[in-house]
Motif scaffolding. Structure first.
Motif, PDB file in Angstrom:
ATOM      1  N   ILE A 193     -39.880 -20.955  84.472  1.00 27.86           N
ATOM      2  CA  ILE A 193     -38.635 -20.791  85.233  1.00 27.86           C
ATOM      3  C   ILE A 193     -38.566 -19.374  85.789  1.00 27.86           C
ATOM      4  CG2 ILE A 193     -36.110 -20.657  85.051  1.00 27.86           C
ATOM      5  CD1 ILE A 193     -36.291 -23.006  83.032  1.00 27.86           C
ATOM      6  N   VAL A 223     -35.707 -15.835  87.794  1.00 27.08           N
ATOM      7  CA  VAL A 223     -34.467 -15.801  87.026  1.00 27.08           C
ATOM      8  C   VAL A 223     -34.783 -15.902  85.539  1.00 27.08           C
ATOM      9  CG1 VAL A 223     -33.067 -16.840  88.860  1.00 27.08           C
ATOM     10  CG2 VAL A 223     -34.078 -18.309  87.101  1.00 27.08           C
ATOM     11  N   CYS A 255     -27.525 -17.885  83.924  1.00 27.86           N
ATOM     12  CA  CYS A 255     -28.709 -17.685  84.750  1.00 27.86           C
ATOM     13  C   CYS A 255     -28.525 -16.368  85.495  1.00 27.86           C
ATOM     14  CB  CYS A 255     -28.853 -18.851  85.725  1.00 27.86           C
ATOM     15  SG  CYS A 255     -30.329 -18.754  86.757  1.00 27.86           S
ATOM     16  N   ARG A 277     -31.141 -27.681  87.422  1.00 26.20           N
ATOM     17  CA  ARG A 277     -29.861 -28.395  87.500  1.00 26.20           C
ATOM     18  C   ARG A 277     -30.073 -29.908  87.554  1.00 26.20           C
ATOM     19  NH1 ARG A 277     -25.102 -27.065  88.509  1.00 26.20           N
ATOM     20  NH2 ARG A 277     -25.590 -24.948  89.097  1.00 26.20           N
ATOM     21  N   ILE A 313     -32.689 -17.146  81.861  1.00 24.74           N
ATOM     22  CA  ILE A 313     -31.511 -17.818  81.318  1.00 24.74           C
ATOM     23  C   ILE A 313     -31.275 -17.205  79.949  1.00 24.74           C
ATOM     24  CG2 ILE A 313     -30.528 -20.015  80.623  1.00 24.74           C
ATOM     25  CD1 ILE A 313     -32.263 -21.322  82.809  1.00 24.74           C
ATOM     26  N   LEU A 353     -28.041 -21.579  89.070  1.00 26.40           N
ATOM     27  CA  LEU A 353     -29.162 -22.266  88.427  1.00 26.40           C
ATOM     28  C   LEU A 353     -30.070 -22.867  89.492  1.00 26.40           C
ATOM     29  CD1 LEU A 353     -27.201 -24.186  85.671  1.00 26.40           C
ATOM     30  CD2 LEU A 353     -29.036 -22.543  85.233  1.00 26.40           C
ATOM     31  N   HIS A 385     -38.813 -18.991  89.823  1.00 23.81           N
ATOM     32  CA  HIS A 385     -37.496 -18.780  90.438  1.00 23.81           C
ATOM     33  C   HIS A 385     -36.972 -17.351  90.323  1.00 23.81           C
ATOM     34  CE1 HIS A 385     -37.230 -23.078  91.037  1.00 23.81           C
ATOM     35  NE2 HIS A 385     -37.588 -23.246  89.781  1.00 23.81           N
ATOM     36  N   ASN A 395     -39.313 -21.241  79.532  1.00 20.50           N
ATOM     37  CA  ASN A 395     -38.617 -20.045  80.007  1.00 20.50           C
ATOM     38  C   ASN A 395     -39.525 -19.228  80.922  1.00 20.50           C
ATOM     39  OD1 ASN A 395     -36.078 -20.406  78.688  1.00 20.50           O
ATOM     40  ND2 ASN A 395     -37.081 -19.897  76.767  1.00 20.50           N
ATOM     41  N   SER A 398     -30.542 -13.124  87.899  1.00 17.29           N
ATOM     42  CA  SER A 398     -31.675 -12.647  88.682  1.00 17.29           C
ATOM     43  C   SER A 398     -32.472 -11.643  87.864  1.00 17.29           C
ATOM     44  CB  SER A 398     -31.164 -11.983  89.967  1.00 17.29           C
ATOM     45  OG  SER A 398     -32.177 -11.190  90.549  1.00 17.29           O
ATOM     46  N   GLN A 451     -26.834 -15.605  88.867  1.00 15.96           N
ATOM     47  CA  GLN A 451     -27.442 -16.310  90.001  1.00 15.96           C
ATOM     48  C   GLN A 451     -27.363 -17.808  89.727  1.00 15.96           C
ATOM     49  OE1 GLN A 451     -31.082 -14.679  91.601  1.00 15.96           O
ATOM     50  NE2 GLN A 451     -31.935 -16.735  91.854  1.00 15.96           N
ATOM     51  N   ALA A 476     -23.800 -21.193  87.495  1.00 13.68           N
ATOM     52  CA  ALA A 476     -24.829 -20.298  86.970  1.00 13.68           C
ATOM     53  C   ALA A 476     -24.894 -20.350  85.449  1.00 13.68           C
ATOM     54  CB  ALA A 476     -24.547 -18.868  87.429  1.00 13.68           C
ATOM     55  N   SER A 477     -24.374 -21.431  84.846  1.00  9.87           N
ATOM     56  CA  SER A 477     -24.330 -21.448  83.383  1.00  9.87           C
ATOM     57  C   SER A 477     -24.571 -22.843  82.806  1.00  9.87           C
ATOM     58  CB  SER A 477     -22.974 -20.934  82.898  1.00  9.87           C
ATOM     59  OG  SER A 477     -21.942 -21.810  83.298  1.00  9.87           O
TER      60      SER A 477
END
Length: 149
Positions: A58, A64, A121, A137, A66, A132, A62, A55, A123, A130, A97-98
């Motif tokens: 990521i 972001v 996901c 992905r 999740i 993924l 990025h 986590n 921002s 936002q 985004a999920s």
């Protein structure tokens, strides 16, 4: 794919074994209902880690996060202190985004709790949905399991 601390990928399923500790139970030695969500979180996080992510990385790469968007929990049987359980996680839906997971908390092949959970996901700057990241992905698409079972 397997790691002693993170569990095992078996086909498109992730299996995370653990033992129920005293801190997971109520005064009667029965697993407190909210702990099942914590068990499921440990299973999903272990799956993500076993697939080569965290986590934290990521978020850093990025910008972001999740996060849980929605979940339903079906409590079928109770677990008790010192039970040896597994969390079985399957990715069953992937949107723009999920991610949607079915997670089963099991004891000796018996379903104790079934959780259907949707992660979104978002921002870290705007806290809005936002897409993924492609990196996430692409890896998860190999584990998308739309079959029942």
């Amino acid at each position: 794919m397997s790691d002693a601390l993170l569990g095992t990928i078996d086909g498109k399923r992730h299996i995370y074994p653990f033992c129920v500790f005293y801190e997971d139970t109520d005064a009667g030695g029965i697993v407190y209902h909210a702990q099942y969500l914590a068990f499921a979180e440990r299973g999903r996080t272990s799956m993500v880690n076993l697939l080569g992510f965290s986590n934290r990385n990521i978020a850093e790469r990025h910008k972001v996060a999740i996060a849980v968007r929605h979940c339903t929990v079906d409590f079928r049987r109770a677990a008790r202190l010192e039970d040896r359980l597994t969390v079985e996680s399957r990715l069953i839906r992937m949107g723009g985004a999920s991610l949607g997971f079915e997670q089963k908390i099991m004891r000796d092949g018996e379903e104790l709790v079934v959780i259907d959970i949707v992660l979104a996901c978002m921002s870290l700057e705007t806290f809005k949905a936002q897409r993924l990241p492609d990196e996430v992905r692409n890896v998860f698409s190999d584990y998308l399991d739309v079959n029942e079972g």
